[in-house]
Write a protein that holds these residues in place. Structure first.
Motif, mmCIF file in Angstrom:
data_model
loop_
_atom_site.group_PDB
_atom_site.id
_atom_site.type_symbol
_atom_site.label_atom_id
_atom_site.label_comp_id
_atom_site.label_asym_id
_atom_site.label_seq_id
_atom_site.Cartn_x
_atom_site.Cartn_y
_atom_site.Cartn_z
ATOM 1 N N ALA A 113 -6.533 2.384 6.693
ATOM 2 C CA ALA A 113 -5.077 2.569 6.722
ATOM 3 C C ALA A 113 -4.674 3.828 5.960
ATOM 4 O O ALA A 113 -3.729 4.525 6.341
ATOM 5 C CB ALA A 113 -4.388 1.347 6.120
ATOM 6 N N SER B 139 -3.082 -4.781 6.428
ATOM 7 C CA SER B 139 -2.790 -3.851 7.501
ATOM 8 C C SER B 139 -2.336 -2.534 6.915
ATOM 9 O O SER B 139 -2.081 -2.429 5.712
ATOM 10 C CB SER B 139 -1.704 -4.435 8.403
ATOM 11 N N ASN C 8 -5.916 2.079 12.470
ATOM 12 C CA ASN C 8 -6.030 0.630 12.555
ATOM 13 C C ASN C 8 -7.456 0.332 13.026
ATOM 14 O O ASN C 8 -8.212 1.263 13.322
ATOM 15 C CB ASN C 8 -5.011 0.084 13.548
ATOM 16 N N ARG D 243 -6.987 3.363 16.970
ATOM 17 C CA ARG D 243 -7.734 2.421 16.161
ATOM 18 C C ARG D 243 -9.223 2.670 16.304
ATOM 19 O O ARG D 243 -9.690 3.265 17.279
ATOM 20 C CB ARG D 243 -7.417 0.990 16.578
#
Length: 535
Positions: A14, A125, A19, A51
């Motif tokens: 992060a 997250s 991600n 990601r």
């Protein structure tokens, strides 16, 4: 910084604007050299990636012991920093202005509360949300994707109605001393009788009484409901092809049954819903309608931003009940109201908006009548091409309807096309667009999401009737009518979740004033609900 745990891996990713899939995080944390593995996986994913995937990590691990002898480009490179700065999923934002709704009718709505303390093992997250994926459980039943067998032959229709009758009659036979229509026809006048059947015809007599013809697998039999009986109002709520049971007395000539009582499959009044063992929440939304000129992108951005806040950290599931896109050719002159005219481009744009949702949220989606699947219900999930487009955050796609079980809580997801028919056919006090949850109560009472065949709702003949509610859901989630409404029916939470589309010209022409930009948030441990407004 040593990366011994998944939490630290997620935090480090992060920090550099990435991600990651859960499996990718696990592989990095378990590698012999997590720091080098992470850096090499980021390099393999590329600066334009949203990601890091498990395949990215495997590509590094399969190339040797983390390929430590190869040069590594640092995630702090200008390209990575630039990508992170432009990625809304990595930016912290202030909480949007929200308007928690209050309770109406017999429903429950309370302000959500945070848990007293976070679980000891959590992942974080990019926005600081904490969650422990190991505590989650999600399963899907009733998915008929890939199971369609209907050919349109007469025998297929007979098969699906027989299956409907068998499933629903089992729920009623314990309440009445059922006799088949064929057996009742041979009984003597004045005898007590009871029958379970599908409603084949409803008509009023010259004296204002009701004649309801029921059909089972052996034949039909007429049943007379006198207008002065206390249950006679129930006839106004009958739909063709639904299953009911009646008890009464045969006329002297045994040609008709005078009805003394009527019964529906219904939800037992003693029903007690399942709840989760911890404080966890699900967001219920529907009718996003990306591609429409009236799609409310700003409201969606505020919703997605809110999901990244600490206040929303208990929202671990997102259920989307159909109409992800506006579609093409759904209603007359729709092309004049489209912002994106290509159906695949609409899904590509929807996927971009879905990327704004935190990557640690489990997403489940079903199709609706605007989506690129067959219109006839049950609707199978999307084809592989569309699934590939919408694979953001490993979203799960299932058929309409389907039951999704979240940590023991059974959520029946149905897009809701039949609500139009229920509202059109039944009295306003029983079903209306202003109170869509009351129309949902009728479907729960009938234990079928689309009982009437041959009307507005297109129904496909299959080897079985996938639209029967064989088990009572804990939550019944629909959309379609673009109206917000919720309440509890015999302890089942019924929620129609509104939409993310402002009023279109077509909606004006049919007098639809949508409830737009709302997100119902359900506490799965109590089934209390908070409605948040983002428009």
């Amino acid at each position: 910084m040593p990366l011994e745990t998944p939490t630290l891996v997620v935090r480090e990713l992060a920090r550099h604007g990435y991600n990651a899939e859960r499996e990718a995080v696990t592989l990095i944390a378990g590698a012999a050299d997590p720091e080098t593995t992470l850096a090499r996986a980021v390099e393999h994913a590329g600066a334009d990636a949203f990601r890091v995937t498990a395949d990215d990590v495997r590509a590094v691990l399969d190339g040797g012991p983390n390929a430590t002898d190869a040069p590594v480009s640092t995630p702090d490179s200008p390209a990575a920093s630039e990508r992170a700065a432009g990625d809304p999923s990595t930016e912290s934002s202030a909480e949007p202005s929200v308007d928690p709704s209050t309770s109406t009718g017999d429903s429950t709505a309370v302000e959500g509360t945070a848990a007293d303390s976070a679980p000891p093992e959590t992942t974080e997250s990019p926005s600081g949300r904490r969650s422990d994926p190991s505590l989650r459980s999600l399963s899907i039943t009733g998915d008929m994707t890939g199971q369609s067998t209907g050919t349109g032959e007469y025998a297929d229709f007979v098969k699906v109605f027989k299956d409907r009758y068998e499933k629903l009659s089992r729920q009623l036979r314990g309440r009445v001393n059922h006799r088949p229509a064929e057996a009742i026809q041979s009984m003597s006048g004045g005898s007590d009788a009871a029958m379970v059947g599908l409603v084949n015809d409803i008509r009023s007599t010259a004296s204002g009484h009701w004649l309801v013809e029921l059909e089972d697998t052996t034949g039909t039999f007429p049943c007379l409901v006198m207008k002065d009986r206390d249950f006679a109002a129930g006839v106004d709520e009958l739909l063709m092809d639904e299953c009911i049971a009646v008890e009464g007395t045969l006329s002297d000539d045994a040609g008709i049954m005078f009805v003394d009582s009527m019964h529906w499959p219904d939800v037992p009044r003693t029903y007690r819903p399942n709840t989760a063992d911890r404080h966890v929440q699900a967001a219920l939304i529907s009718d996003v309608h990306v591609g429409s000129q009236e799609f409310m992108a700003d409201a969606w951005h505020r919703f997605a931003d809110w999901l990244h806040t600490e206040e929303a950290e208990r929202v671990e599931y997102l259920l989307v009940a159909g109409d992800m896109v506006e579609g093409v050719g759904v209603y007359p002159n729709q092309d004049e109201e489209l912002d994106i005219v290509d159906i695949y481009d609409q899904y590509e744009q929807f996927s971009e908006h879905l990327k704004e949702v935190p990557g640690d949220i489990e997403i489940v989606m079903i199709p609706g009548n605007h989506d690129a699947v067959r219109l006839a219900e049950p609707q199978p999930g999307f084809d592989e091409e569309l699934r590939d487009i919408m694979d953001v955050h490993d979203a799960r796609i299932t058929s309409n309807p389907s039951t999704v079980t979240l940590e023991g809580v059974n959520v029946l997801m149905y897009h809701g096309v039949s609500l139009d028919e229920v509202i059109a056919e039944l009295p306003a006090e029983s079903a209306s667009y202003d109170d869509p949850h009351k129309a949902m109560y009728q479907l729960l009472k009938k234990r079928h999401v689309a009982p009437q065949y041959g009307g507005h709702t297109r129904l496909a003949p299959e080897k079985q009737d996938y639209l029967v509610m064989e088990e009572v859901p804990d939550i019944f989630h629909t959309g379609h009518v673009h109206k917000l409404g919720w309440g509890k029916y015999h302890n089942v939470l019924a929620v129609n979740s509104g939409c993310w589309q402002a009023q279109t010209d077509f909606q004006k022409s049919v007098n639809i004033d949508p409830d737009s930009g709302y997100a119902p948030i359900v506490d799965l441990d109590t089934l209390d609900m908070t409605v948040r407004k983002f428009s």
